[in-house]
Each structure stands twice: as C-alpha cells, then as structure tokens.
Design an enzyme around this catalytic site. Structure first.
Site, PDB file in Angstrom:
ATOM      1  CD  GLU A  27      33.056  38.408  36.234  1.00  0.00           C
ATOM      2  OE1 GLU A  27      33.333  37.529  37.060  1.00  0.00           O
ATOM      3  OE2 GLU A  27      31.980  39.042  36.241  1.00  0.00           O
TER       4      GLU A  27
ATOM      5  CG  ASP B 296      28.668  43.925  37.210  1.00  0.00           C
ATOM      6  OD1 ASP B 296      29.596  43.632  37.974  1.00  0.00           O
ATOM      7  OD2 ASP B 296      27.884  43.081  36.734  1.00  0.00           O
TER       8      ASP B 296
ATOM      9  N   GLY C 262      23.151  40.447  42.691  1.00  0.00           N
ATOM     10  CA  GLY C 262      24.359  40.214  43.481  1.00  0.00           C
ATOM     11  C   GLY C 262      24.476  41.193  44.645  1.00  0.00           C
TER      12      GLY C 262
ATOM     13  CD  GLN D 261      35.872  41.500  42.561  1.00  0.00           C
ATOM     14  OE1 GLN D 261      36.142  42.411  41.809  1.00  0.00           O
ATOM     15  NE2 GLN D 261      36.216  40.240  42.304  1.00  0.00           N
ATOM     16  NE  ARG D 262      28.679  39.292  45.091  1.00  0.00           N
ATOM     17  CZ  ARG D 262      28.047  38.456  44.271  1.00  0.00           C
ATOM     18  NH1 ARG D 262      27.918  38.736  42.993  1.00  0.00           N
ATOM     19  NH2 ARG D 262      27.548  37.323  44.731  1.00  0.00           N
TER      20      ARG D 262
ATOM     21  CG  ASN E 172      21.664  45.663  34.198  1.00  0.00           C
ATOM     22  OD1 ASN E 172      22.199  45.564  35.306  1.00  0.00           O
ATOM     23  ND2 ASN E 172      22.333  45.986  33.118  1.00  0.00           N
TER      24      ASN E 172
ATOM     25  CG  MET F 102      33.354  40.004  40.478  1.00  0.00           C
ATOM     26  SD  MET F 102      32.067  40.187  41.742  1.00  0.00           S
ATOM     27  CE  MET F 102      31.697  38.481  42.060  1.00  0.00           C
ATOM     28  N   GLY F 103      32.784  42.192  36.898  1.00  0.00           N
ATOM     29  CA  GLY F 103      32.372  43.237  35.977  1.00  0.00           C
ATOM     30  C   GLY F 103      31.567  42.733  34.791  1.00  0.00           C
ATOM     31  NE  ARG F 104      26.796  39.469  35.127  1.00  0.00           N
ATOM     32  CZ  ARG F 104      26.440  38.185  35.224  1.00  0.00           C
ATOM     33  NH1 ARG F 104      26.316  37.461  34.126  1.00  0.00           N
ATOM     34  NH2 ARG F 104      26.213  37.625  36.372  1.00  0.00           N
TER      35      ARG F 104
END
Lengths: 415, 415
Positions: free
Chosen positions: B241, B139, B14, B296-297, B109, B184-186
């Site tokens: 989220e 994240d 992302g 946001q990102r 990751n 976000m953040g998963r």
C-alpha cells in the site's frame, strides 16, 4: 445397451473453492463405469475443446482426487466463452474425432447455455452424446437448485472475514469508525447476505447488509451509518458489488472501462471505495474498506466441508445420470431435510437453467432492506459446514473508579 | 525485595491475529507471581487509562486464556493515541490511585513511545513502577527484534491468499489477465515480501513484488506486466500500500482525505485500484485487484502456530522481566537457531524502539527491485508456522490432436 465412448469434462466461469471437488467427483465416478473409455479434461473449458487441447485424466495418479477436492480454483483452466455459430462445426469435429459420448460441464448460468447448445448441436448432427451440466457458482444465483456448490465456501469465508473485521473495527473504532466489507455476488445478494452468519450475539457485526435486490439510497445509508456510529463500537457494513441506485447506476469509483466479457457482463467491484468516500464527504467520518476480491471465492482454508462433499456429489451424479441415459440436463441439489441437514441430487433442463438468474427472494430480505431475515439464516447456516471456530469473549468486569474527573477529558464514544 | 502492587496491561495500535495471545501470556504469567495483586486491563489502551476505564482480568474464567490466544483483534480495545503533556498528571493519578506498579503495553513503534513516556513520567514523580513493552505489529518494522508478533500470521494469510489468487488467475487468465494483490505494510515491505512464500515451483505467482523500499517506476511496471502477460497464464502482482513514485507520491486512487491519526500517519490503501487503471490505460489489458484490507491482519483461520506461541512468550516474558526489576524496556525476539528454528526473548530500551522504523534491508530485496531474495525467504519461512496446506497439481498429460486446424481459431495465450 450402454453407450460406449469417451468422456470429456470441462470447467467454466469463475473459479470457486470447490469446483475441483466436482472434477474429482466426475473422475472417481467415471472410473466405476466400464462403458466410459478415455477420460478427457478440456483445457480452459469449451475454448480448449475448440482448440483440441485436452488432457488425459486417467494418466493422473490414483491419489490425486482426494487432494484435488482440497485444491481451490479450476485445475483444468476455465473460460468465459459464448459459443458462436461459426464454431459449431469445429467443435463437433473435435468431439467426434475423439469419440466423445459423454460431456460433463461444470459451470454457472452461462455455462448451462453453452452446455445446452453443444447438446443440441450434437443431436442435430445425429451424434449420440449425453451432455450433463454440473452446477457451480459462488453467486448462488442458479435457478432450480436449492443452492450452488461454491456458495457454501464463499459464504464461510465472508462470515469469518466479517466476524474478524468486526472485531478489528470494535477494537479501533475511535480511529476507523466505519468498515465497509465489499463482497462479490453481481446482481444477487446471496454472498453478502451470508455475512450475517458472523453474528453470535445481538448487536454483533455486520450492522447493515446492502443487497442488489434493493435499491440503494444514499441518504438512507448515511443515516444508517450515522446512527450506528453514534452508538459507539464502530459500524460494520457488508455490501454487494452489484448494488445500484434509484437510476440503476452501479456505485463504482473506478474510471477504467475494459471489463466486459463475451456474455456482456461488466466487471463490477469498487463500491467499497465509493462508500468510504461517501461517508467521508457526507458525514466527515473516517472509514476503511476491505475487498477480498477473488480471494474470497478461492480461499482454500475456508472451504465448507458440506460444500466440498456436495460438489463431489454433483460431479459424481452427472456421470451416473449420463450413463443412465440422461442428457441436456443439469444436476441440481434438493434439500430433503433441514435438521439434520441433508441434500440429494435432482435434475433440471439445461435450457431452463441457461441464462436465468435467481435473486434473493423477498422472504430472505428484512423489511428495512438493509438486513436479512431469520428464514435466510436457516437456509444458509447448514451450507457453511459447521459453526465458525470459537472465539473468546471477555466478561470485561469494570473496576470501580477512584479518581474524580480532575481534568475534563475530550468526549469520546470509546467504551 | 519484590515490588508489591497491581498490574495493568493495554493493547495499542492496529489489531493483529495474535495480540490477544500476548494478552493471554501476560495474564497467565502474572498469576504465577505473588507480588502482583490485581490484574487490570486498560479498555482501549492508554485512552482507557486516562478515562480510568479498566477491567478486572482476574474475574475472567480460568479457561479463557487458551481461547483468547485463538481470538484475533484486541479484546481489550485499542487506540492510536499520542500522549500530550496536559494528560500526564491525570494519567499518573489514575495509576497511583489503583496502586499500579507494573505496566505492560502491547504495541508497535508509537506504543513504545507512549510506554517510554509513561515510564519517565512515573520515575520523575517518584512513583516506583516498572514499564515493559510487548512488541506487536503486522508491519514487522520494529527495530531491535528479529521480527514482530503478528507478522507471521499476516504473512501466512497473504502467502495463502496470493497462492489461491494465483490459481484463480491462471484458471481464468484469458479474461482477467492481471491480478493485483494489495497488502498492508505502510512504509515497510515485509508483508508484501511474504507473498513470495506462496511459490512452490519456478514461475509460480507472485510474478512481481513491489516494495516501498524501492521507488515505483510506472514504465518499468507496465513493461514487467506486459512481459509476463505475453508468457500466458496471467500475471499476479503483489504490491504494498505504501509504494511511492520518484516524486515521493503514494499511488492512491481515492479522493477523500480524512484519514490522518494523532501520530500524523496518513491512511494508505488504494494502490491496487490505481494499478488496475494504469494497466487498463497503459496496456489496454483488463485486470482486477484484491485488497483484503484489515481482514489480512486479523484472519483467525490463518494464524501461524509459531506466531501464536511467540506472542504468548513475549507477553509472559514482559511480566517475568518486570518482576525481576526491568523497566523502560521492550521485550524482543532473538533468533537463536535457524534449523530447527527457535527464538528466545531479549530486551531493548523503549526509547531506542520508539518511533524507529525498520525497512527491509537491501539483502532481502532482489537487485531488479521487483522481487525478494532467497535470504529473505530463509528469514521469513519459519515465521509462518509450517508449510501451507498441500494442493494437487495435475500432470496435464496432453491428448494427441486428431483434427486439423480446419477453422482458424482466434489466437489466444490460453494454455
């Protein structure tokens, strides 16, 4: 002879990035007029007046107004209150008890209605009071004014957001092929249209702009999206929360239904999610939606300098005109020059402004109904207060290939 | 003896507000090393390498890197591509054909996994090549690094957005009592947690923060919201989220299901809408949700200065270390001082970083599970690059009432 007495100012309707700049304009101008005594702020607009909840704005520190102009949302509190007849007596009693002779009310269409009612009420009761409206609405749908304070900033935010979301989509278009950016605007497309200011070169996002002034056609939409996705680099769509299909239905995905205010406006928003589902089902393509929601209307960092200055100007003008004897009018903005851009203030009867809506005119909407015209861009560009921050564009000079396509790669539109 | 050859850099995963700053760091540092010949950018990460789509970064103008650091998203294009064995041969052929001896890969990751595979592949084939990963993820869930470039800026955006949305909610809390801000953040709550940096005084929004590290309990949530709404001034909730209920279900309102990438990650987002419905049904209270989504990102205007500088630093460090002989490692950030804040770079094995997730530790989550701790604030505050812009706070000195409550007003929590 000057009318001596106190002044009350209220903020009404949805907050904006610059409604406090108008409040600052009122405060600074009022301090210059000796006929204005106490300076009251109504807490929560006309609701605060009814509850006799007022603050002393002269008790604020001298330096507060410059910072106030930089502070989004409505510092005094706001409301969405339609006055009913049973409240008239109480309201007048409060205004008289505090010797209020000047009333400045910052708001949109509905607030102009409220403002007009208060003025008529006072006149009928023989209470001399000057009532002047100060325009404010991110939706930019007030009649009789070139544009509305609040619009320039929400336009700037959305132009930036769509430019950034467009870069995001281009970078990862092999994964998320479509990005829907849902904007506010209710029944007027002004905010959505402003996303066109994100473009710096042909082909830049947004690729399509869907406005509530045009009927939304699902098949046409899917065909638009499909065509753009096939070009590669993804598809970015700006859409207004208030678009409707041929049957007049708003396109929302949510089921709850508790959102109607006292003016009968239904809560909108949800079209982004709806369109992502439509694309998934109709085209089998993955998309995402961004819905900045109320963040877009109050994002302090995206304030337009022009918007701030004009919001202060209309606030100050309301006090000036009221002190000159004007009443039952709203301050307007009149564009007196395009290059360099300059606006002056004018006046329009509150009764005319009240409850009127100004949709985008045909000349600002592209014939295809999914974009804006150059005339709109000319109209809107000065309002966002200067160009967006400069970004780099790489030349992307290709390196000559040296390896044959030894292994068949899966076909991709990535380029 | 120095390893002579060409360098390729790719961006993966992302986009962020500063992933281009890391690219700028790579370019500027590479130019200082005479052993580095051509400087290639992979178009769309490893997908571009496989397709032999590369650009010549030395052909870019000299001044481009400073502007590039200010440009959000991934200028070279990105991907979410998991390498499969059948592609290994082709990939190596491309790298060898272009005499690539240095590979810098900016990502999270999954990108570390890709990076590690490429390094192992080259080593097994006897092709001397140094592979160094450059951390990037909004994240902030990479292990072995104090934090990840990209996080400081998304944290800054969300702190601002929640502060502004909080002012908006306070102003109009008689209409929209609850505001849900979905971040976000998963599976990691770092981004959501950063909204706590919006607070300047006790009681400031966000009033609750729900993190995926804690099980979401609907009854507890409704009780939290009800209690806050009853205090007046509205309720602002920040929610990730990726929160899940006791059965492990994510809370999403949408029905479409085409969003799973090649690493098996399902598309998230939709919890804001879900919670608005839950509040409507459970409490009969009207709320709204703001979901800035990908905005946001990548919101350029909200870049954290610290984040930009560190993103450049890790990019440069990757080239430095690679030229020194390091391979199969990712550059990390190590906090060497808290006051004044300062980070240096370190190294961690790519294999260790690959596919690991670092959720928020218990010490950063308040015992009640709906807020963060002071320790988290201390950790996160330096990363957003200085305080948020100053806003005015009115003293709101009340004017004494003069009118009896002649008419019973409808009870309201407006204050």
């Amino acid at each position: 002879m000057a009318l001596r007495g106190n002044l009350i100012v209220g903020q009404s309707g949805g907050p904006t990035a610059v409604i406090n700049a108008s409040l600052a304009g009122v405060i600074e101008e009022a301090k210059k007029h000796s006929e204005v005594g106490d300076l009251y702020g109504a807490v929560g607009g006309v609701e605060g007046m009814l509850r006799e909840e007022m603050v002393d704005l002269r008790a604020e520190g001298d330096g507060v107004t410059s910072l106030l102009s930089r502070t989004p949302s409505a510092a005094l509190g706001s409301c969405r209150k339609k006055l009913v007849e049973s409240e008239y007596e109480r309201l007048l009693a409060v205004l008289k008890a505090h010797n209020v002779r000047y009333l400045c009310y910052i708001g949109g269409n509905d607030s102009a209605d409220t403002c007009h009612r208060i003025g008529r009420l006072a006149a009928e009761a023989g209470w001399e009071m000057r009532v002047v409206g100060i325009p404010k609405t991110v939706d930019n749908d007030l009649a009789y004014t070139d544009h509305c304070p609040g619009y320039g900033s929400v336009a700037r935010f959305n132009a930036m957001a769509v430019r950034d979301a467009g870069l995001d989509t281009a970078a990862l278009h092999t994964v998320d092929r479509v990005k829907i950016v849902e904007t506010m605007g209710r029944n007027a497309g002004w905010i959505t249209a402003a996303t066109a200011l994100a473009r710096e070169a042909p082909g830049d996002p947004p690729h399509f702009i869907y406005l509530p002034e045009r009927t939304f056609d699902r098949e046409r939409f899917l065909s638009d999206v499909k065509r753009q996705v096939e070009k590669g680099r993804g598809c970015v769509v700006a859409v207004c929360e208030g678009i409707r299909d041929g049957e007049g239905n708003v396109l929302v995905s949510f089921k709850h239904d508790v959102g109607t205010d006292s003016f009968g406006h239904k809560q909108l928003g949800g079209v982004g999610d709806y369109l992502v589902e439509l694309i998934a089902e109709g085209l089998g393509i993955k998309g995402r939606f961004d819905k900045a929601g109320t963040i877009q209307r109050v994002f302090g960092l995206a304030q337009s300098e022009v918007d701030v200055a004009e919001a202060e100007m209309v606030g100050a003008a309301a006090v000036q005109r009221a002190c000159e004897g004007v009443t039952d009018m709203m301050v307007t903005l009149e564009r007196v020059n395009q290059e360099p851009y300059r606006c002056e203030t004018g006046l329009a009867p509150l009764a005319d402004v009240a409850n009127a809506e100004r949709p985008m005119p045909d000349e600002y909407i592209a014939p295809g109904g999914n974009d804006v015209t150059p005339a709109f861009l000319e109209y809107a560009r000065p309002l966002i207060g200067g160009p967006l921050p400069a970004y780099a564009r790489l030349r992307m000079s290709r390196v000559a290939k040296r390896v044959e396509a030894q292994h068949q790669q899966p076909r991709s539109d990535c380029d």
